[in-house]
Design a protein around this motif. Structure first.
Motif, short mmCIF file in Angstrom:
data_model
loop_
_atom_site.label_atom_id
_atom_site.label_comp_id
_atom_site.label_asym_id
_atom_site.label_seq_id
_atom_site.Cartn_x
_atom_site.Cartn_y
_atom_site.Cartn_z
N GLY A 128 -7.58 5.83 -12.25
CA GLY A 128 -8.40 5.56 -10.69
C GLY A 128 -6.73 5.99 -9.96
N CYS A 129 -6.15 5.01 -9.63
CA CYS A 129 -4.72 5.55 -9.15
C CYS A 129 -3.72 4.86 -9.17
N PHE A 130 -2.77 5.58 -9.39
CA PHE A 130 -0.96 4.85 -9.21
C PHE A 130 -0.75 5.18 -8.09
N THR A 131 0.76 3.84 -8.04
CA THR A 131 1.39 3.56 -7.23
C THR A 131 3.46 3.30 -7.52
N VAL A 132 3.75 2.91 -6.57
CA VAL A 132 5.29 1.98 -7.11
C VAL A 132 5.30 1.16 -5.85
N HIS A 133 5.74 0.04 -5.65
CA HIS A 133 6.03 -1.02 -4.86
C HIS A 133 7.19 -1.92 -5.21
N ARG A 134 8.12 -1.83 -5.02
CA ARG A 134 9.37 -2.87 -4.63
C ARG A 134 9.34 -3.09 -6.30
N GLY A 135 9.49 -1.26 -7.32
CA GLY A 135 10.31 -1.77 -8.43
C GLY A 135 9.45 -2.10 -9.28
N TYR A 136 7.83 -2.04 -8.74
CA TYR A 136 6.86 -1.97 -9.99
C TYR A 136 6.14 -1.25 -9.68
#
Length: 397
Positions: A181-189
């Motif tokens: 589906g989709c991929f992202t990064v937030h605050r080290g994760y």
């Protein structure tokens, strides 16, 4: 700020009075500072609802899709267009390929293996259409694993100038890349979604611990799907949609959030269409009639704005909400983006008659793809001034 106070020949009683006054003032200042104020004037006692945005640290959920997006490093924006990685410098207005090789011709519209340009990311190997992220001075995206395992997908880390590419680790195997589906990064994760037949899954991994891959959420149903990932504060938000039965005539959508670190999943509310998270509130459209807000702290829903021009798309940044009828009306001369405060007050209306795709943008700029294959930018400092000047920064061949 340092206040240097010179005291000479003061009695003990005066010194005690002065100390009490200073302690009282300090207590007042500490109380004031503990209640952080967000950008729309309301205060929040919890950092999980912080409205601030730090480039290179927080998720950048300011776009309609993860594939058609730009990610900022604070000075400009990275964008994948086809197989090519570009950078738009906000100060100079220059839009360039991300390649610093001397004498490179930057030929990227070729097959895999036929170009050594740093800006070349063939879509047979790199899956930027699933989303990409800028974090800690690097760009992260998914791609085909190296070696003979053609079914494996890895996490890749790209340097700012495109010169270095590191295969961080293998994440998962799939026989069909379309189930990603989709991929992202937030605050080290890092977060990504998978959709094997009849089910949906969300995974996370700490970027500094490649052995920490965790199943965050999974569910089965008649047409289960996760509509995007939105990182905000100490949470990752997502909307889960599914058909109520095998007829696929009625669907339900529910908002959830995942606590970073603990992985705790919390159900928030049922939702109709379109949602953005701003601080402690979820904004969404309902029944094609109204814009609502849901306050996660006091669990209340408020009707904010009556839709008047077939608005169906909702975006936000840390300053405003953006409602658009693009892709929902037949006449392009009627395309608009309505700018609203977080209280639902209409501030401005931006014409986007030349819009082929409404990309979105952060608190500084709004981007669209035009019908003439141009990337155009709107400086948001114009909002409310009566001036609506769009600037074409690049024409794609």
């Amino acid at each position: 700020m340092h206040n240097n106070v010179h005291i000479k020949k003061i009695s003990n009683r005066k010194i005690l009075s002065l100390l009490l006054a200073l302690l009282t003032a300090s207590a007042f200042l500490m109380t004031t500072c503990d209640n952080s104020t967000d950008t729309n004037g309301s205060s929040s006692d919890s950092a999980e609802y912080d409205l601030s945005f730090e480039a290179g640290y927080d998720d950048q959920p300011f776009y309609l899709s993860r594939s058609d997006m730009l990610v900022t490093d604070g000075s400009g924006y990275y964008q994948f267009y086809g197989d090519t990685l570009y950078y738009y410098d906000s100060a100079s207005g220059q839009y360039v390929v991300v390649c610093s090789k001397p004498d490179c011709k930057h030929i990227t519209n070729v097959d895999e293996g036929e170009s050594d340009c740093n800006a070349f990311f063939p879509n047979t190997t790199f899956y930027n259409d699933k989303g990409y992220a800028y974090y800690d001075e690097s760009i992260y995206l998914l791609g085909k694993s190296s070696g003979d395992d053609a079914k494996s997908v890895s996490l890749y880390k790209i340097s700012k100038d495109g010169s270095e590419r590191e295969e961080v680790c293998k994440l998962f195997s799939t026989s069909d890349i379309n189930t990603v589906g989709c991929f992202t990064v937030h605050r080290g994760y890092a977060f990504w979604t998978l959709f094997p037949e009849g089910s949906t899954q969300i995974y996370s991994m700490k970027l500094d611990d490649t052995d920490s891959i965790t199943t965050v959420y999974e569910n089965e149903g008649y047409a289960p799907y996760v509509l995007g990932l939105t990182g905000s504060g100490d949470y990752m938000y997502f909307e889960y949609e599914d058909s109520t039965d095998e007829t696929y005539e009625e669907f339900t959508s529910t908002m959830y959030r995942v606590k970073l670190g603990t992985g705790e999943v919390e159900e928030l509310l049922e939702i109709d269409n379109g949602d953005v998270v701003v601080g402690s509130k979820i904004y969404y459209l309902s029944g094609g009639q109204y814009l609502y807000s849901y306050d996660m702290e006091d669990k209340t829903t408020t009707e904010l704005y009556e839709l008047t021009n077939s608005e169906a798309l909702l975006l936000s940044d840390n300053e405003y909400l953006y409602l658009s009828n693009w892709d929902n009306v037949a006449d392009s001369d009627e395309y608009v983006v309505n700018v609203l405060t977080f209280d639902g007050e209409l501030v401005d209306s931006l014409e986007i008659s030349d819009c082929d795709f409404l990309i979105g943008g952060d608190s500084n700029n709004l981007f669209i793809d035009t019908t003439s294959r141009q990337l155009s930018v709107f400086d948001k400092s114009q909002i409310g001034t009566g001036e609506h000047q769009w600037s074409a920064v690049h024409t794609f061949s």
